[in-house]
Design a protein around this motif. Structure first.
Motif, PDB file in Angstrom:
ATOM      1  N   GLY A   1      -2.858   1.707 -15.101  1.00 48.74           N
ATOM      2  CA  GLY A   1      -3.296   0.742 -14.066  1.00 48.74           C
ATOM      3  C   GLY A   1      -2.859   0.471 -12.961  1.00 48.74           C
ATOM      4  N   VAL A   2      -1.339   0.811 -12.873  1.00 50.61           N
ATOM      5  CA  VAL A   2      -0.718   0.645 -11.365  1.00 50.61           C
ATOM      6  C   VAL A   2      -1.312   1.841 -10.605  1.00 50.61           C
TER       7      VAL A   2
ATOM      8  N   SER B   1      -4.735   5.001  -6.598  1.00 49.46           N
ATOM      9  CA  SER B   1      -6.073   5.635  -6.291  1.00 49.46           C
ATOM     10  C   SER B   1      -6.893   4.894  -5.196  1.00 49.46           C
ATOM     11  N   ARG B   2      -7.004   3.673  -5.386  1.00 49.56           N
ATOM     12  CA  ARG B   2      -7.926   2.969  -4.489  1.00 49.56           C
ATOM     13  C   ARG B   2      -7.486   3.154  -3.054  1.00 49.56           C
TER      14      ARG B   2
ATOM     15  N   SER C   1       0.722  -1.219  -0.036  1.00 54.71           N
ATOM     16  CA  SER C   1       0.044  -0.089  -0.118  1.00 54.71           C
ATOM     17  C   SER C   1       0.769   1.353   0.170  1.00 54.71           C
TER      18      SER C   1
ATOM     19  N   LEU D   1       4.186   2.651  -5.570  1.00 55.70           N
ATOM     20  CA  LEU D   1       3.265   2.581  -6.922  1.00 55.70           C
ATOM     21  C   LEU D   1       3.549   3.641  -7.694  1.00 55.70           C
TER      22      LEU D   1
ATOM     23  N   ARG E   1      -4.564   1.571  -9.126  1.00 56.52           N
ATOM     24  CA  ARG E   1      -4.366   0.753  -7.765  1.00 56.52           C
ATOM     25  C   ARG E   1      -4.063   1.699  -6.855  1.00 56.52           C
TER      26      ARG E   1
END
Length: 539
Positions: A354-355, A360-361, A328, A333, A358
């Protein structure tokens, strides 16, 4: 006054308890801000009821001072001194000392001296005021007064190593180098297990121009006592001006104690701070191969170094190792997305996004994430998506000049919206003037090239950034202005100062800031070839 002291004690305990907690997240920072606001609210309410309560105002001024709100602290303490009756000597004395400290921070030395003189008249036997008078005299070049007062402290407390340090600095300033070292050595003999005496002696050695010896003393300070943080901070700060001496001292320490991981860790950290990525990578590989540390940050830093020197495939391996240990971590990232974008044949935009999705989530408002998204969208010529990301950054922080500059660039060069672009460039001028403010680029876009040149020159003179970075930024600015010869000279200075990002020098075309135009200079390749060691791993 006793009630005030109890209040100070409770606030100090609150602060100490907070500092014991790792402040690594936005939630931590928000909690700290909330606690501080609650404390200040207590003072505000009391002073609203009783504006003449000078004791509470004194307490609030202290809190402002420790919060770094110097102007607010000065206003409060000045009113405290005005309202405090002469017979309340204890409060008046402490208030004068606090205002003297504030004046010292503001470099208003005459006002500081006046307050110290008044405090001394109230209590001439307190070592605190004598110490402040001695240090102020030293700062003003009044070495006789400084020596007299440091000696006065020693008569009260013969083992006061801070006073010995003061006398050593006086001796160094008056070119009595033997006496300067004698005072330092005396302090070390009195307190051989106290790190500060070694740090003090190192500062004197720096004054004497003996930088490698100074660095070795700071390293010695790390090995005594229970808290090495102060020594590490001193060594890192010294590296900003005396990098080679610090690195040589660390090499000596590694030669004498090759199994001590701290020396490798420090050396790579300092190298990274100076943007000497190839040097840092050497030590990171040693740390990884010898299993000295196994934290995710080691792999993330190795990946960062490899990215900066253009080793994208190995960087991807290390950033994946970092993320395996801490999935995380937003910074890892974001770095992975940048590596993927350039790995192989490059332009792997969708995979990189795409990374970032991830990431952003985990935290959709992280500014580095949003800025990276914006730049990738711009590389795909997706202006609306880029603007959406930049708008989020600026909404959260209207003073983020990097986002303002990039959004202004998008408006001007992609959207042909001159009015919106000028608004963003104008907003940047209000947000600081140092090199990281990128103010010179806004001045250029506003047609004020002479001011932009001066901004670059002034910041270079202030040496506000390590490792040649200021020169690299100036090089980009001058190439945008159209002066490619001066841009190349600035780049030469950056490389001569060890600037170690091959990515920025030879690869990046990210708007906005980059060195793309400098690369068109006919002497660019010849210049970079002279400094290939900046980007090459070596022993």
């Amino acid at each position: 006054m006793t009630q005030i002291k109890y209040l100070f004690l409770s606030l100090a305990l609150l602060a100490c308890g907070w500092n014991a907690v790792a402040q690594t997240t936005d939630e931590d920072a928000a909690l700290k801000q909330k606690i501080n606001a609650a404390v200040m609210n207590v003072y505000d309410q009391q002073l609203e009821k009783e504006p003449g309560d000078y004791a509470t105002r004194f307490a609030r001024s202290y809190q402002y001072f420790y919060n770094g709100q110097i102007d607010e602290a000065l206003a409060d303490i000045t009113k405290t001194i005005t309202d405090c009756p002469e017979q309340d000597r204890e409060v008046l004395y402490d208030a004068l000392l606090l205002r003297a400290k504030i004046y010292d921070k503001k470099n208003e030395l005459d006002s500081e001296f006046a307050d110290l003189k008044r405090a001394f008249a109230i209590n001439s036997s307190n070592p605190n005021v004598i110490d402040m008078i001695a240090k102020l005299a030293l700062k003003r070049g009044d070495y006789a007064t400084a020596e007299t007062n440091f000696n006065a402290i020693l008569r009260m407390s013969p083992q006061n190593y801070d006073a010995l340090y003061g006398l050593a600095r006086v001796a160094a300033k008056t070119n009595d180098y033997a006496k300067a070292q004698e005072y330092c050595d005396r302090a070390v003999k009195l307190f051989p297990a106290e790190p500060q005496v070694y740090i003090n002696r190192a500062e004197v050695f720096i004054m004497l121009g003996q930088y490698k010896v100074a660095a070795q003393d700071i390293i010695l300070a790390m090995s005594v006592g229970n808290d090495e943080n102060k020594a590490i901070s001193a060594l890192v700060n010294m590296s900003d001006e005396h990098y080679d001496d610090v690195m040589n001292a660390l090499q000596n320490s590694i030669d004498n104690a090759p199994s001590v991981g701290t020396f490798y860790y420090l050396r790579y950290s300092i190298a990274m701070r100076q943007l000497h990525y190839s040097q840092a990578l050497r030590d990171l590989k040693q740390i990884i191969s010898k299993n000295i540390y196994d934290d995710y940050t080691i792999y993330a830093d190795a990946a960062r170094c490899q990215f900066e020197i253009g080793q994208f495939a190995p960087a991807l391996i290390n950033i994946d190792k970092a993320l395996a240990k801490n999935p995380s971590d937003i910074a890892s990232l974001v770095l992975k997305a940048r590596i993927i974008e350039h790995n192989g044949a490059g332009k792997n935009y969708d995979e990189a996004l795409g990374v970032l999705a991830r990431a952003s989530r985990i935290n959709a408002t992280d500014p580095s994430l949003l800025l990276t998204q914006a730049r990738i969208y711009l590389a795909q010529r997706k202006q609306p998506e880029a603007l959406e990301a930049l708008n989020k950054v600026i909404k959260a922080n209207p003073a983020n000049n990097e986002a303002l500059l990039l959004r202004g660039w998008v408006y001007k060069y992609r959207m042909r919206n001159a009015e919106a672009a000028l608004a963003d460039f104008g907003m940047m001028l209000k947000n600081g003037s140092d090199m990281t403010s990128l103010k010179g680029f806004a001045l250029h876009e506003l047609g004020r090239d002479d001011e932009a040149r001066k901004w670059a020159q002034d910041n270079i003179m202030q040496a506000s950034l390590p490792g040649g970075q200021a020169y690299a930024i100036a090089s980009s600015l001058l190439s945008d202005i159209g002066d490619n010869d001066q841009a190349l000279r600035y780049l030469e200075s950056a490389l001569a100062n060890g600037y170690g990002s091959l990515y920025e020098v030879c690869i990046s075309e990210d708007p906005y800031v980059n060195l793309k135009l400098v690369r068109r200079h006919p002497d660019f390749k010849t210049l970079v070839d002279r400094f290939t060691q900046n980007f090459t791993e070596h022993e």
